[in-house]
Write a protein that holds these residues in place. Structure first.
Motif, short mmCIF file in Angstrom:
data_model
loop_
_atom_site.label_atom_id
_atom_site.label_comp_id
_atom_site.label_asym_id
_atom_site.label_seq_id
_atom_site.Cartn_x
_atom_site.Cartn_y
_atom_site.Cartn_z
N THR A 345 27.54 14.93 -7.38
CA THR A 345 26.24 14.28 -7.42
C THR A 345 25.68 14.18 -6.01
OG1 THR A 345 27.21 12.07 -7.22
CG2 THR A 345 26.90 12.94 -9.44
N VAL A 346 24.38 14.33 -5.88
CA VAL A 346 23.73 14.31 -4.57
C VAL A 346 22.51 13.39 -4.67
CG1 VAL A 346 22.61 15.64 -2.76
CG2 VAL A 346 24.48 16.65 -4.07
N ARG A 347 22.36 12.53 -3.67
CA ARG A 347 21.19 11.66 -3.58
C ARG A 347 20.68 11.70 -2.15
NH1 ARG A 347 18.82 7.56 -6.54
NH2 ARG A 347 17.72 5.96 -5.35
N TRP A 348 19.44 12.15 -1.98
CA TRP A 348 18.84 12.32 -0.66
C TRP A 348 17.55 11.51 -0.61
CZ3 TRP A 348 15.64 17.07 1.22
CH2 TRP A 348 15.28 16.87 2.56
N GLU A 349 17.46 10.61 0.37
CA GLU A 349 16.26 9.80 0.58
C GLU A 349 15.77 10.01 2.00
OE1 GLU A 349 17.00 5.76 -0.32
OE2 GLU A 349 17.67 6.13 -2.37
N SER A 350 14.49 10.27 2.14
CA SER A 350 13.90 10.52 3.46
C SER A 350 12.56 9.78 3.55
CB SER A 350 13.69 12.02 3.67
OG SER A 350 13.30 12.30 5.00
N THR A 351 12.35 9.08 4.68
CA THR A 351 11.14 8.27 4.86
C THR A 351 10.57 8.49 6.25
OG1 THR A 351 12.02 6.57 3.37
CG2 THR A 351 10.16 5.96 4.77
N LEU A 352 9.25 8.69 6.32
CA LEU A 352 8.54 8.81 7.58
C LEU A 352 7.49 7.71 7.65
CD1 LEU A 352 7.96 10.41 10.21
CD2 LEU A 352 6.30 11.75 8.89
N ASP A 353 7.60 6.83 8.66
CA ASP A 353 6.67 5.71 8.84
C ASP A 353 5.78 5.96 10.05
OD1 ASP A 353 7.78 4.31 6.70
OD2 ASP A 353 9.31 3.38 7.96
N ILE A 354 4.48 5.80 9.86
CA ILE A 354 3.52 5.87 10.96
C ILE A 354 2.87 4.50 11.07
CG2 ILE A 354 1.48 7.02 11.87
CD1 ILE A 354 2.16 9.42 10.14
N ILE A 355 3.20 3.79 12.14
CA ILE A 355 2.75 2.41 12.31
C ILE A 355 1.47 2.41 13.14
CG2 ILE A 355 3.40 0.12 13.13
CD1 ILE A 355 6.32 0.96 12.77
N ALA A 356 0.34 2.12 12.49
CA ALA A 356 -0.93 2.09 13.20
C ALA A 356 -1.09 0.79 13.99
CB ALA A 356 -2.08 2.25 12.21
N THR A 357 -0.85 -0.32 13.35
CA THR A 357 -0.89 -1.62 13.99
C THR A 357 0.34 -2.40 13.51
OG1 THR A 357 -2.18 -2.70 12.24
CG2 THR A 357 -3.41 -1.59 14.00
N ARG A 358 0.42 -3.64 13.94
CA ARG A 358 1.56 -4.46 13.55
C ARG A 358 1.57 -4.73 12.05
NH1 ARG A 358 3.05 -10.49 16.03
NH2 ARG A 358 5.04 -10.73 14.90
N PHE A 359 0.41 -4.72 11.41
CA PHE A 359 0.32 -5.06 9.99
C PHE A 359 -0.18 -3.91 9.13
CE2 PHE A 359 -0.44 -8.98 12.45
CZ PHE A 359 0.64 -9.74 12.00
N LEU A 360 -0.31 -2.72 9.67
CA LEU A 360 -0.83 -1.59 8.91
C LEU A 360 0.08 -0.38 9.13
CD1 LEU A 360 -3.11 -0.61 7.05
CD2 LEU A 360 -4.34 0.14 9.10
N LYS A 361 0.53 0.23 8.04
CA LYS A 361 1.49 1.33 8.15
C LYS A 361 1.24 2.36 7.06
CE LYS A 361 5.80 0.61 7.01
NZ LYS A 361 7.21 0.16 7.05
#
Length: 395
Positions: A345-361
């Motif tokens: 079994t294989v489970r792959w999770e990938s996340t890319l975050d771009i933080i514009a401001t402290r409260f907006l992403k």
């Protein structure tokens, strides 16, 4: 007579004070013997430190120690979209009114003391959308009804205690649990009890492994690799209703890979590998990329299986024949049931975050899951979200 006496007494006193007086004193020679004298101090001496106890200083030192030993990151996200069209717009241009909401809460904590450390992570996500669907009542009348339907529902908990054995190597275990919060149904228009396909602990997944972990010392390449020669993987389907329900041409117990209908769980022994990568880019940390790959192969359980089939088509024919109660040539004992060979079994999770401001992403996430016991095809999910976020870090 009396006057003569007083006069004579006065003259006598005058003569006594006026004339000098002398006396002779003689001192004999004395020979004293010399003896040693020892002084003894009977008082106990106590050292007195000039420092004194300060409660404020003590609390500050303890807080510094706690901060040094603990790393804490807590974050919350809320994403949503709202689409509203009037009747004229929908008649001319089409479209529909809809609401989509997605909430996420995550926590990462690492405690380190000397050679021992334990990392804990919790990730909870829930998302649902509301759309109008056409429903027909018993009288044959059709009307549009807004129905909520979940499109994401998961809670995962991971605990990893370890002991450092070398500069970049440690040994320990990884314990993971994964399930969902609420009920899941086959479709928007099929949300009765006979259409139920998932709920809490149905299914639920539990993985435990023991082995070695390598962490890269290079800050630009913070990769972590865990190799576990001894591991266990389990799946639970506690709801008897879900095990008996049918969708996509199979029963629930078959879809979740249980060995037979009366079984509520399945345990497999084997080996696992997990690779994690988490890096932040830029001085302000405006870009963050995280990825995790986990694979388990139950080779220990696979070696002990009876009536094992490696070909899926041959397995389905043998299973259909075993399920045919009218065939007298086939033993219908559970122990003689055909078994599909265990695949990794294989489970792959990938996340890319771009933080514009402290409260907006802005977040782009990709998930891939492969489990041959549940489905021969690969399961994938992609999401692009823009919303509110807040993150707390103690370092």
């Amino acid at each position: 007579m009396m006057k003569k006496f007083r006069l004579m007494l006065a003259l006598g006193l005058l003569v006594a004070f006026a004339l000098p007086a002398a006396a002779q004193i003689s001192i004999d020679e004395v020979n004293a013997e010399q003896e040693g004298v020892t002084f003894r101090d009977r008082l106990k001496s106590t050292a007195v430190d000039v420092d004194y106890f300060s409660l404020a200083r003590y609390k500050a030192e303890r807080a510094a120690i706690r901060k040094e030993r603990n790393y804490l990151e807590v974050g919350a996200e809320l994403n949503g979209t709202l689409t509203s069209n009037n009747e004229t717009w929908m008649k001319v241009s089409g479209g529909d009114n809809s609401i989509t909401l997605l909430a996420r809460l995550y926590l990462q904590h690492t405690f380190t003391k000397n050679l021992f450390s334990v990392s804990t992570s919790v990730d909870a996500r829930f998302g649902a959308n509301r759309m109008k669907v056409e429903q027909t009542n018993d009288a044959g009348d059709t009307k549009s009804v807004g129905i909520w339907f979940k499109d994401q529902d998961e809670i995962s908990i991971s605990v990893a205690p370890s002991f450092k054995m070398a500069k970049n190597w440690s040994y320990g275990s990884i314990i993971k649990f994964r399930s969902q919060f609420s009920n899941g149904y086959i479709s928007r228009t099929q949300q009765e009890s006979e259409h139920l396909k998932s709920t809490f602990l149905s299914p639920g997944y539990f993985d435990m492994s023991f082995g070695l972990t390598y962490k890269s010392p290079v800050e630009r390449f913070p990769i972590s690799v865990n190799l576990s020669p001894v591991a266990m993987s389990a799946v639970f389907v506690e709801s008897e209703l879900i095990r008996g329900n049918t969708w996509d041409g199979k029963h629930g117990w078959e879809i979740y890979g249980l060995p037979y209908a009366d079984a509520s769980s399945k345990y497999e022994g084997g080996s696992s590998i997990q690779i994690d990568f988490d890096r932040t880019f830029g001085k302000t940390g405006f870009l963050r990329y995280r990825t995790s790959i986990y694979s388990f192969y139950g080779w220990i359980t696979d070696m002990g299986q009876k009536n094992r089939y490696t070909d899926y088509t041959a397995y389905r024919h043998a299973l259909d024949k075993w399920n045919d109660a009218e065939d007298p040539t086939v033993s219908h004992d559970v122990k003689d049931k055909p078994q599909l060979a265990i695949h990794p079994t294989v489970r792959w999770e990938s996340t890319l975050d771009i933080i514009a401001t402290r409260f907006l992403k802005t977040t782009f996430s990709f998930r891939m899951y492969y489990n041959r016991a549940q489905n021969v095809d690969v399961q994938t999910q992609m999401q692009l979200m823009v919303g509110l976020t807040y993150t707390f870090k103690n370092k």
